[in-house]
Design a protein around this motif. Structure first.
Motif, PDB file in Angstrom:
ATOM      1  N   GLU A 141      26.784 -17.147 -21.637  1.00  0.00           N
ATOM      2  CA  GLU A 141      25.834 -17.020 -20.533  1.00  0.00           C
ATOM      3  C   GLU A 141      24.393 -16.957 -21.021  1.00  0.00           C
ATOM      4  O   GLU A 141      23.510 -17.580 -20.436  1.00  0.00           O
ATOM      5  CB  GLU A 141      26.139 -15.764 -19.709  1.00  0.00           C
ATOM      6  N   GLN A 182      29.467 -21.395 -27.352  1.00  0.00           N
ATOM      7  CA  GLN A 182      30.801 -20.807 -27.444  1.00  0.00           C
ATOM      8  C   GLN A 182      31.159 -20.675 -28.920  1.00  0.00           C
ATOM      9  O   GLN A 182      30.922 -21.601 -29.695  1.00  0.00           O
ATOM     10  CB  GLN A 182      31.831 -21.702 -26.749  1.00  0.00           C
ATOM     11  N   ARG A 184      31.769 -14.007 -23.505  1.00  0.00           N
ATOM     12  CA  ARG A 184      31.224 -14.447 -22.212  1.00  0.00           C
ATOM     13  C   ARG A 184      29.710 -14.371 -22.207  1.00  0.00           C
ATOM     14  O   ARG A 184      29.008 -15.294 -21.800  1.00  0.00           O
ATOM     15  CB  ARG A 184      31.821 -13.591 -21.079  1.00  0.00           C
ATOM     16  N   GLN A 221      36.147 -10.424 -25.314  1.00  0.00           N
ATOM     17  CA  GLN A 221      35.952 -11.307 -24.157  1.00  0.00           C
ATOM     18  C   GLN A 221      34.573 -11.115 -23.550  1.00  0.00           C
ATOM     19  O   GLN A 221      33.903 -12.088 -23.194  1.00  0.00           O
ATOM     20  CB  GLN A 221      37.043 -11.056 -23.114  1.00  0.00           C
ATOM     21  N   GLU A 247      38.532  -6.825 -19.068  1.00  0.00           N
ATOM     22  CA  GLU A 247      37.988  -7.614 -20.163  1.00  0.00           C
ATOM     23  C   GLU A 247      37.987  -6.801 -21.451  1.00  0.00           C
ATOM     24  O   GLU A 247      37.644  -5.620 -21.436  1.00  0.00           O
ATOM     25  CB  GLU A 247      36.523  -7.982 -19.843  1.00  0.00           C
TER      26      GLU A 247
END
Length: 173
Positions: free
Chosen positions: A84, A89, A80, A76, A72
């Motif tokens: 989470e 996003q 992510r 990234q 990753e």
């Protein structure tokens, strides 16, 4: 099962996968992606970690982030974690990296930024509270509230980077 992270050297070159638990316990360098979130008014998103977390429970944080998994990128990992922890996003852009020696173990931090139009529904298992602070309010909060060890350095370096964008082309030891 413990997550796998990429062990790296002092120049941030990959050495191979290790468990995150081993990296922290042994003090092995690994990568952490963090995103500093701002809104359209230039305010900073700050959150307080849930009290039951094993690392820095109840502490405030400037950046949303976590360990980069094997393979990753910093972007990234930060993206992510944004999804989470805050349920949102957004495109994240790497601004700079630095070797952080505060906290539980040394690690490379890739500081990204993102502009958020809104925040999603925060994961209560990760985030107890979140809100927007102006730069002045954040400076005051950093002096009065208990922040994670890397929040102070991340903020100082982020402000320096904004004042001199050429810093994004240099790695800081």
């Amino acid at each position: 099962m413990d997550e796998l992270v990429e062990r790296v050297d002092a120049q941030d070159r990959a050495l191979g996968p290790v468990s995150r638990r081993d990296a922290v316990r042994e003090g092995w360098l690994h990568r952490v992606g963090v995103v500093v979130c701002r809104d359209g008014q230039g305010r900073y998103l700050v959150h307080r970690r849930a009290r039951h977390l094993s690392r820095f429970p109840g502490h405030y944080e400037l950046g949303v982030g976590g360990a980069a998994q094997v393979g990753e990128s910093y972007e990234q990992a930060a993206g992510r974690e944004l999804g989470e922890e805050l349920g949102v996003q957004a495109p994240v852009r790497l601004q700079f990296t630095f070797l952080n020696r505060t906290g539980l173990s040394p690690h490379w931090v890739g500081v990204c930024d993102a502009v958020l139009q809104e925040t999603g529904v925060a994961d209560p298992g990760e985030v107890a509270w979140h809100g927007w602070l102006t730069e002045s309010e954040l400076r005051q909060a950093l002096q009065r509230w208990t922040f994670t060890p890397d929040s102070h350095e991340t903020f100082a370096r982020y402000l320096a980077h904004r004042a001199d964008p050429a810093l994004s082309r240099r790695r800081s030891p």
